[in-house]
Every structure is written in structure tokens, then in C-alpha cells.
Design a protein around this motif. Structure first.
Motif, short mmCIF file in Angstrom:
data_model
loop_
_atom_site.label_atom_id
_atom_site.label_comp_id
_atom_site.label_asym_id
_atom_site.label_seq_id
_atom_site.Cartn_x
_atom_site.Cartn_y
_atom_site.Cartn_z
N TYR A 1 61.27 38.35 44.26
CA TYR A 1 61.97 37.48 43.33
C TYR A 1 63.06 38.28 42.63
O TYR A 1 62.76 39.24 41.91
N GLY A 2 64.33 37.92 42.86
CA GLY A 2 65.43 38.71 42.32
C GLY A 2 65.31 40.11 42.88
O GLY A 2 65.11 40.30 44.07
N ASN A 3 65.38 41.11 42.00
CA ASN A 3 65.21 42.47 42.52
C ASN A 3 63.80 43.00 42.23
O ASN A 3 63.60 44.17 42.02
N TYR A 4 62.88 42.08 42.21
CA TYR A 4 61.49 42.47 41.99
C TYR A 4 60.65 42.22 43.22
O TYR A 4 60.79 41.18 43.90
N GLU A 5 59.77 43.17 43.49
CA GLU A 5 58.73 42.93 44.48
C GLU A 5 57.45 42.69 43.68
O GLU A 5 56.91 43.60 43.07
N ILE A 6 57.02 41.45 43.67
CA ILE A 6 55.91 41.08 42.80
C ILE A 6 54.64 40.93 43.60
O ILE A 6 54.58 40.16 44.56
N LYS A 7 53.63 41.71 43.22
CA LYS A 7 52.33 41.55 43.86
C LYS A 7 51.55 40.52 43.05
O LYS A 7 51.37 40.68 41.84
N ILE A 8 51.12 39.47 43.73
CA ILE A 8 50.37 38.43 43.03
C ILE A 8 48.92 38.52 43.44
O ILE A 8 48.60 38.64 44.63
N ILE A 9 48.04 38.48 42.44
CA ILE A 9 46.62 38.60 42.73
C ILE A 9 45.92 37.32 42.31
O ILE A 9 45.98 36.89 41.16
N ASP A 10 45.28 36.69 43.29
CA ASP A 10 44.54 35.47 43.04
C ASP A 10 43.09 35.85 42.76
O ASP A 10 42.46 36.53 43.56
N LEU A 11 42.57 35.42 41.62
CA LEU A 11 41.21 35.81 41.25
C LEU A 11 40.28 34.59 41.29
O LEU A 11 40.72 33.47 41.07
N PRO A 12 39.00 34.82 41.53
CA PRO A 12 38.04 33.72 41.45
C PRO A 12 38.02 33.14 40.04
O PRO A 12 38.31 33.85 39.07
N GLY A 13 37.68 31.87 39.94
CA GLY A 13 37.65 31.22 38.64
C GLY A 13 36.53 31.75 37.75
O GLY A 13 35.44 32.04 38.22
N ILE A 14 36.85 31.94 36.47
CA ILE A 14 35.81 32.38 35.53
C ILE A 14 35.92 31.56 34.26
O ILE A 14 36.98 31.04 33.92
N TYR A 15 34.81 31.43 33.57
CA TYR A 15 34.80 30.68 32.32
C TYR A 15 34.80 31.61 31.11
O TYR A 15 35.10 31.22 30.01
N SER A 16 34.39 32.85 31.36
CA SER A 16 34.45 33.83 30.27
C SER A 16 34.51 35.22 30.89
O SER A 16 34.39 35.36 32.09
N LEU A 17 34.69 36.22 30.05
CA LEU A 17 34.75 37.58 30.58
C LEU A 17 33.38 38.22 30.72
O LEU A 17 33.26 39.37 31.08
N GLN A 18 32.35 37.43 30.38
CA GLN A 18 30.99 37.92 30.64
C GLN A 18 30.57 37.40 32.00
O GLN A 18 30.11 36.27 32.11
N ALA A 19 30.75 38.21 33.01
CA ALA A 19 30.51 37.71 34.36
C ALA A 19 29.04 37.65 34.69
O ALA A 19 28.24 38.39 34.14
N GLN A 20 28.68 36.74 35.57
CA GLN A 20 27.29 36.64 36.01
C GLN A 20 27.18 36.76 37.51
O GLN A 20 26.61 37.70 38.03
N SER A 21 27.77 35.78 38.23
CA SER A 21 27.62 35.83 39.68
C SER A 21 28.65 36.80 40.26
O SER A 21 29.64 37.15 39.61
N PRO A 22 28.42 37.28 41.49
CA PRO A 22 29.27 38.34 42.06
C PRO A 22 30.75 37.97 42.10
O PRO A 22 31.60 38.84 41.91
N GLU A 23 31.05 36.69 42.35
CA GLU A 23 32.46 36.35 42.49
C GLU A 23 33.16 36.44 41.13
O GLU A 23 34.33 36.78 41.05
N GLU A 24 32.42 36.20 40.06
CA GLU A 24 33.01 36.31 38.73
C GLU A 24 33.19 37.77 38.35
O GLU A 24 34.14 38.13 37.65
N THR A 25 32.27 38.60 38.82
CA THR A 25 32.38 40.03 38.52
C THR A 25 33.68 40.59 39.09
O THR A 25 34.34 41.40 38.45
N VAL A 26 34.04 40.11 40.29
CA VAL A 26 35.29 40.54 40.92
C VAL A 26 36.46 40.30 39.98
O VAL A 26 37.29 41.18 39.74
N ALA A 27 36.51 39.10 39.41
CA ALA A 27 37.62 38.74 38.53
C ALA A 27 37.61 39.60 37.27
O ALA A 27 38.64 40.15 36.87
N ARG A 28 36.43 39.74 36.68
CA ARG A 28 36.35 40.51 35.44
C ARG A 28 36.74 41.96 35.66
O ARG A 28 37.53 42.53 34.91
#
Lengths: 198, 571
Positions: free
Chosen positions: B47-74
Motif C-alpha cells: 500500500y503506497g510505499n509500505y509493505e504491510i504484513k497483515i495478521i488474521d487472529l482467531p476471535g477472542i472475547y477477552s485477553l484471558q484465553a482459555q481454548s488453544p485457538e484463543e491462546t494463539v491470539a493472546r
């Protein structure tokens, strides 16, 4: 806090109750409620005023100070909770009199424990509610993980929820909370307790 | 070129992956149910003169993760040190979404709030004052509709502006308990939101049937029947079309090169491989993906999970575990990975085990292309129903072996959305294209290999080695032996190679109806394909993966032999 005699607590409670009703505590009234003579009430009032619990003008009635109100309020609250508690454990007669005695012996810790139990039991599980009924979250007695998940989904203490769909014989329940629709399995739903909305 | 890392974070099902796909032109799994993204994905945007790395994270409801996929995001949010976070927020459920926003504000990473699904909010009668929200949060707020690509560039520009001009820190309110944060979220959303109704009459009307305690299940059966029937009829029609074409080609080729060449290695190997791929696989795969995408996008899949909660509880799981099982009908690999949305290890493994027995698209090719095409749709339907019954029984049995407290369903119900024909077709064709690029080379290489082996005389000994099982116990042609072996690579390969060995895709010529049923049953339950085994090893370790594999081989062979003897009474 220094130990206050049950008699003083009893006086402060009755003055506080008058105040709740928006009335001043006249000597005659208090004498009638406590079943003692007017002169002994006057004498006690003078003593309480000296100890800084009330401000008292002869013939004008008693007004609670901050210190006095704190005690009066706490005793009144304990009294009411104990009444509820006694009714809950099956006591049928003289609940008021029993509470008058017990209120002076119940510590704050014991009060909290009793309150928790009464709240837990007097609140309704959302499984027992009808579609469209609303309630405020009072207690979630589920395991830690499930409880935390419910809390992060918005079911914090006192949150208003509405039953959107009553569960079928085997299915989950659907509630709305903070603008979102949430499906909760029936086993867990039975552990979510709410109080009626006001 | 300057570099920039931007993470997409937000609750489940708010459109993070849609935005990710828009920016990176990649194809992350999207659909209208919570828990599709279980691994973080990375892509690049220039984008323009930027190379932007975009990271898609699993959905989370809070920063206290429980299941493994939420831990990834946190973990990523804490340790990945992105330059900025785009916090995707469902504008129609602002208050609940702000809970996470306030937690993200506390991390020191610059934040941009993207109010997505403004259209749905509008349908719900909710309008949000963007400026006011910006003031309340102290970070840039952008409005958008991700599926139409609206407002997304704006968010990127804001992220670049932060990078260049220094960041706005936001107001990290001193909030500690969940209750405090929610109280704040409540007061902020009250200030910025104008609600006229907050309800969606159409959704409620649909749900009053779709989630009804009785009609809901009728509707579910009806939907599944319609799904099955439409895939079958369309596939059958398309398949006949391809068959006609390849038959004509074969005749034409025989006319041109003589029948000698037409039965040679090259012809049998390569042309038959392609022919079978087109005539047997594609016709069913294409409608399957289309119908699958429609179900996913509409929001009905979450309703299915809702309805199935009781059923799932009877096998020690809960409604959310239905979602990976459902994914299993597409492919077992994402199904096993998708089990990460399940909270406990025990249930995760159990659900994965059951998911490997759900007939994936490759096995559906065998069910529909063989049993359906030659014996009629009711037999194909019977195999699907029988499969569900077996999965249920095995589910029951595994709860006995894997004891533990079952957890309960907690799932947000998404709003219904009108499936977008353009998006559905695009995704379906992408999936078919992916199928062709992944499966066809294997199919062609393997059919060629087997023709070569046949010509060199290697096939007979292998067939004889397996014949006590294939011929003696299962009552199938000896040639099946080698295809069972290759079926480990891809399930449909077993059928296609049979065609290649016999030199025809007219399966009726060398398989009796009873043999078709037995062969299909064995293939449905037989060993997970190699990709699935690899996934099981990665998720649960090789011991458990080996246990599942060995169990399924024995189970499928036993079942096939018993089926032969029982069904033999009717045929």
C-alpha cells in the motif's frame, strides 16, 4: 470497632428505622417500639449523644450522627437478612423476635455467608424462566472456566438478561445480553441465577 | 519499502477474515458462524510505499484465553509486537465488543477501531456516533462494511498515519475487574449509540421456527434432505454429461489410434485418471461446495449447532463440537484443526476422532458417484444416515473410555445474513480449483503408476496378498486390494483407480450392487487419509493418531464383512 452493647445497637436500629420512614425519632415513639418507659429512653438518648452516636435535643427527638447511622444501618440490614434466613431454614413463628436477638451476635463474615446462601436460593435459575422474562444476574455457581467465559460474554453481576427462547426437553436456552444473543447449554443454564428485574 | 505489521483482533464472527482476504487476496475460511479461524494467518499488502504484513487472529472475547485457538491470539497480541492493531468491532453488538476494546487499550500497542457491519446495525435500528466514540476511546474509529470492502482502506491509512506521526495512545482507563470494564463499556455505548429498537423482526421470525423445539428439528431434516437432494441431482446430471463426453472421446481415440493404443498404459493411466476425476469427482464436489457455502454464510450452521446440542451431549460433547463435525463433511483436516474451539483436551480429541469418520467430500464422491449413481439416491442417503448412527454409537463408546466432566455450550448466535451469490460462487470455484490443483496431480500420477505396475506385473502379487481380506472376507474383486492401499492418499482415489484398473468408469461392469455397498462402507470408515493422519499427529501426538488409524482400519474391515453377510440376505 469497639464492642457496642446489644442495648445500644437496639436503640440505634430503631432510630434508623424511623429515619428510613422519614420520621424523627421521638422519645415516646421509641419507648413504644422497644417496650420501655419514656424516661429511660431519654436517659439512654443522653448517653448515646455523649458517646457521639446521635444528636439529641430534649423534646426534639434524636438524629443519627454518621457514626450512629453506620451502626444502625448495619444492624437493620442484619435484622432483615436474618429474618429472611430464618424463614428460609423453616422457622415459622416469632421470626422478628428471634432476629432481634440474633442480629447482635452475627459478625460481618457470617452475614456475608448467610446472604450468599439466601441470594443463591431465592434467585431463580434461568432454566425456570419463561420466554420474554427478564432478570439480573445474581450468581453463577458454575466451574471456573465456564463462569469466566460467561462473564467475558457479558454476564457480570447485576447484568440485565432476557430469555429469548425457552429450552426444549434437550436443547439449550437462548438469552439476550448486552445486545447479543447467547446460546447456553441447559446444564450450565441451570447454574445461572437471576433476580427479577425492577 | 517501509514495513508495517498490523494485527486484526476482535470477537468471533465480526469479519476479521473477510477483511484479511480483502487486503491480502488470500482465501481464509469465512462464513457466518463463530470459530472458523483457529490459527493465525499472515498475508502481505502493498500500500503506497509500505509493505504491510497483515495478521488474521482467531476471535477472542477477552485477553484471558482459555481454548488453544484463543491462546494463539493472546500470545500474538502480547509477544508478536504488531505496529498496530485493527480492532474489528461488530457495530450491532457494540457494548459486548467494547469489552475487548478496553482490554486492548491497556496493551501499549496503537489501536484503530473498525466498526464493521454498520449495515446490520442499521437493520437492528442502531446508529453509532463515530466521532463521539473516537472521543470516548481516544483512538481512531473507522466505519465499514467488510463484505463490500467499504471503509477498509481508511483503517490502513489511519494505521500508516500512526506509524508516521507517532501514535495516539488512547485512554487506558484504570479498569480491573470484568464488572468494571463492562460498566465502562455500557456507559460508553449508551453515550454513542442511538437505538430505535435493537431487535431484528425478521431474524426473530425465522428463529421462532428454526429454533423451535419441534418445528426446528423438522426444518433441520428438511434442510439436510434438500441439501443432499440438490447435490445429488445436480451431480448426477453433470456426471452423466462428463461421462458422455469421455465415452465419445474414447470412441474417437480408438477410431484414430486403434483399440491397441487406447488400452495402453498412457491411455489407462493419464486419460482415465483425468476422465474419472472429471466424471466422478468434480460433478459432486462443485454443488457440494456451493451448498456448503450457502449454509455457512446464512447463519444457519450456528442454528444447527444449537439444535444439535442435546444430541451432542448424549455423546459427551456439546453443541459447539457440532461445528467441526460439520466441517468434516467438507474435509477432515480443517475439521480436526477446528476442534481447537473446544475447551477441554478430552473433548477435543474425542471430537477429532469422530470427525475423521464423517464422510468428507472425497468420500461423498464415492457415496454419490458409486452408490448414488448405480443404486439410487435412497441407498446413498441410507449410507449417510448409517454413518451418523455409527458416529453416535462410537461417540457413546468413547465417553466410556475417556471419562471426564462434560462442559457446556456457550455460543453467540450470529444474525442471519443473505448469502451473496457472487461471493459464494467465487469461493466454490476457488475450492474446486484448489481441489483440481491438489487432487488431480495425485490422481493422475497414481493412476499412471498403477497402470505401469500392472504392465510390469507388480499388481497381481499385491492383489493376492490382500485377497483373503478383500475377496475372502469382503467379497470384493481382488483388484480392490491395491486401491485400498492407495486410498490412504486420497479416499476417492480408491474408486478412480478401480476404474483405471478395469479400464472403464462404468463401475456397474465389474461391481455388483452388493459389492458397491460393501466397498463404499469400507471406504467411509476406513483409515483417515494421509493428510488427516498428519493433522492428528500434529494435534494429539503420534500415539493417539496411531490408535485412531489402527482402530479405523480394523473397524472398517469388520464392518464391511458383516455388512456383506447381512446385506447379502437382501440382494
Amino acid at each position: 470497632m469497639q464492642k457496642i452493647s446489644p442495648e445500644i445497637e437496639e436503640y440505634l436500629e430503631s432510630v434508623y428505622r424511623r429515619k428510613e420512614k422519614g420520621e424523627t425519632a421521638k422519645t415516646k415513639e421509641i419507648a413504644r417500639v422497644l417496650g420501655v418507659s419514656a424516661p429511660s429512653v431519654s436517659q439512654m438518648f443522653a448517653k448515646l449523644a455523649r458517646a457521639g452516636f446521635i444528636e439529641y435535643k430534649p423534646y426534639g427527638g434524636a438524629v443519627l450522627t454518621m457514626k450512629g447511622e453506620k451502626i444502625g444501618k448495619s444492624i437493620t440490614r442484619k435484622h432483615r437478612l436474618i429474618e429472611k434466613f430464618l424463614a428460609f431454614i423453616g422457622v415459622k413463628r416469632k421470626i422478628h423476635d428471634e432476629a432481634c436477638v440474633l442480629e447482635h451476635a452475627v459478625s460481618d463474615d457470617v452475614e456475608r455467608a448467610m446472604e450468599r446462601l439466601v441470594r443463591e436460593k431465592s434467585a431463580k435459575s434461568i432454566m425456570d424462566m419463561k420466554r420474554g422474562e427478564c432478570g439480573r444476574v445474581a450468581l453463577i455457581s458454575a466451574g471456573r472456566a465456564a463462569k469466566r467465559r460467561l462473564v467475558e460474554m457479558g454476564l457480570t453481576d447485576g447484568t440485565r438478561i432476557r430469555i429469548e427462547r425457552q429450552p426444549s426437553l434437550i436443547g439449550p436456552i437462548e438469552i439476550s445480553v448486552r445486545g447479543s444473543m447467547l446460546a447456553i447449554g441447559r446444564g450450565l443454564a441451570a447454574k445461572v441465577f437471576v433476580k427479577p428485574c425492577v | 519499502m517501509k514495513k508495517l505489521n498490523i494485527a486484526l483482533a476482535g470477537n468471533a464472527n465480526v469479519g476479521k477474515s473477510v477483511i484479511f482476504n480483502y487486503f491480502t487476496r488470500l482465501s481464509q475460511h469465512i462464513g457466518n458462524w463463530p470459530g472458523k479461524t483457529v490459527e493465525k494467518a499472515e498475508g502481505t499488502l502493498i500500500y503506497g510505499n509500505y509493505e504491510i504484513k497483515i495478521i488474521d487472529l482467531p476471535g477472542i472475547y477477552s485477553l484471558q484465553a482459555q481454548s488453544p485457538e484463543e491462546t494463539v491470539a493472546r500470545e500474538y497480541l502480547r509477544e508478536g509486537k504488531p505496529d498496530a492493531i485493527i480492532n474489528v468491532v461488530d457495530a450491532s453488538v457494540l457494548e459486548r465488543n467494547l469489552f475487548l476494546t478496553f482490554q486492548l487499550l491497556k496493551t501499549s500497542v496503537p489501536l484503530i477501531v473498525l466498526l464493521n457491519m454498520a449495515d446490520i446495525a442499521k437493520r437492528k435500528g442502531i446508529t453509532i456516533n463515530r466521532k463521539k466514540l473516537e472521543r470516548e476511546l481516544g483512538v481512531p474509529v473507522v466505519e465499514g462494511v467488510a463484505i463490500h470492502g467499504k471503509g477498509l482502506e481508511n483503517a490502513i491509512q489511519k494505521a500508516i498515519a500512526i506509524k508516521e506521526k507517532g501514535r495516539k495512545t488512547g485512554k487506558p482507563a484504570k479498569l480491573r475487574s470484568a464488572k468494571e470494564i463492562y460498566r465502562k463499556a455500557e456507559s460508553v455505548s449508551r453515550k454513542v449509540e442511538v437505538k430505535t429498537s435493537g431487535r431484528m423482526p425478521l431474524d426473530e421470525r425465522i428463529d421462532s421456527i428454526a429454533l423451535h423445539r419441534i418445528y426446528g428439528y423438522f426444518l433441520l431434516l428438511l434442510v439436510l434432505a434438500a441439501v443432499f437432494y440438490s447435490i445429488f441431482t445436480f451431480g448426477d446430471w453433470l456426471s452423466a454429461l462428463f461421462y458422455g463426453f469421455f465415452d465419445w472421446m474414447k470412441i474417437a481415440a480408438e477410431g484414430a489410434f486403434g483399440s491397441e493404443a487406447a488400452s495402453g498404459i498412457l491411455w489407462n493411466g493419464i486419460v482415465m485418471g483425468i476422465a474419472a476425476g472429471f466424471a466422478v469427482a468434480i460433478p459432486y464436489i462443485l454443488p457440494f461446495y456451493i451448498v456448503f457455502s450457502i449454509l455457512e454464510d446464512s447463519g444457519y450452521v450456528a442454528r444447527m449447532a444449537f439444535l444439535m446440542d442435546g444430541f451432542m451431549h448424549s455423546i459427551g460433547l456439546h453443541g459447539k463440537a457440532f461445528l467441526p463435525l460439520f466441517l468434516g463433511y467438507g474435509c477432515n483436516v480443517p475439521a480436526c484443526i477446528g476442534c481447537r474451539i473446544i475447551e477441554t483436551e478430552r473433548e477435543r480429541f474425542q471430537a477429532s476422532f469422530l470427525a475423521t469418520m464423517v464422510p468428507c467430500a472425497a468420500r461423498s464422491i464415492i457415496i454419490l458417484g458409486l452408490v448414488g449413481a448405480y443404486l439410487g439416491w435412497h441407498w446413498a442417503a441410507a449410507i449417510y444416515l448409517f454413518n451418523i448412527a455409527v458416529v453416535w454409537i462410537l461417540g457413546k463408546a468413547t465417553t466410556k473410555f475417556l471419562p471426564g466432566e462434560p462442559t457446556s455450550l456457550i455460543m453467540e448466535m450470529p444474525s442471519y445474513k443473505m448469502p451473496q451469490p457472487k461471493g459464494i460462487l467465487k469461493r466454490s470455484f476457488e475450492r474446486v480449483k484448489a481441489y483440481i490443483t491438489v487432487a488431480f496431480p495425485i490422481i493422475i500420477a497414481m493412476t499412471f503408476l498403477i497402470s505401469l505396475m500392472d504392465a510390469l506385473g507388480f499388481v497381481k502379487p499385491i492383489e493376492e496378498l490382500f485377497s483373503p481380506i478383500t475377496v475372502g472376507w469382503l467379497g470384493l474383486p481382488a483388484a480392490v486390494g491395491i486401491t485400498l492401499l492407495f486410498g490412504v492418499l486420497r479416499k476417492e482415489l480408491a474408486l478412480i483407480m478401480l476404474g483405471s484398473i478395469f479400464g472403464t468408469t462404468n463401475f456397474g461392469a465389474f461391481l455388483s450392487p452388493l459389492q458397491m455397498l460393501v466397498f463404499t462402507l469400507v471406504m467411509v470408515f476406513y483409515i483417515p487419509c494421509s493428510a488427516t493422519i498428519a493433522t492428528l499427529v500434529r494435534e494429539f501426538g503420534w500415539k493417539k493418531a496411531a490408535a485412531v488409524t489402527i482402530f479405523e482400519i480394523i473397524f472398517a474391515l469388520l464392518l464391511g464383512g458383516i455388512a456383506l453377510r447381512l446385506l447379502g440376505l437382501f440382494f
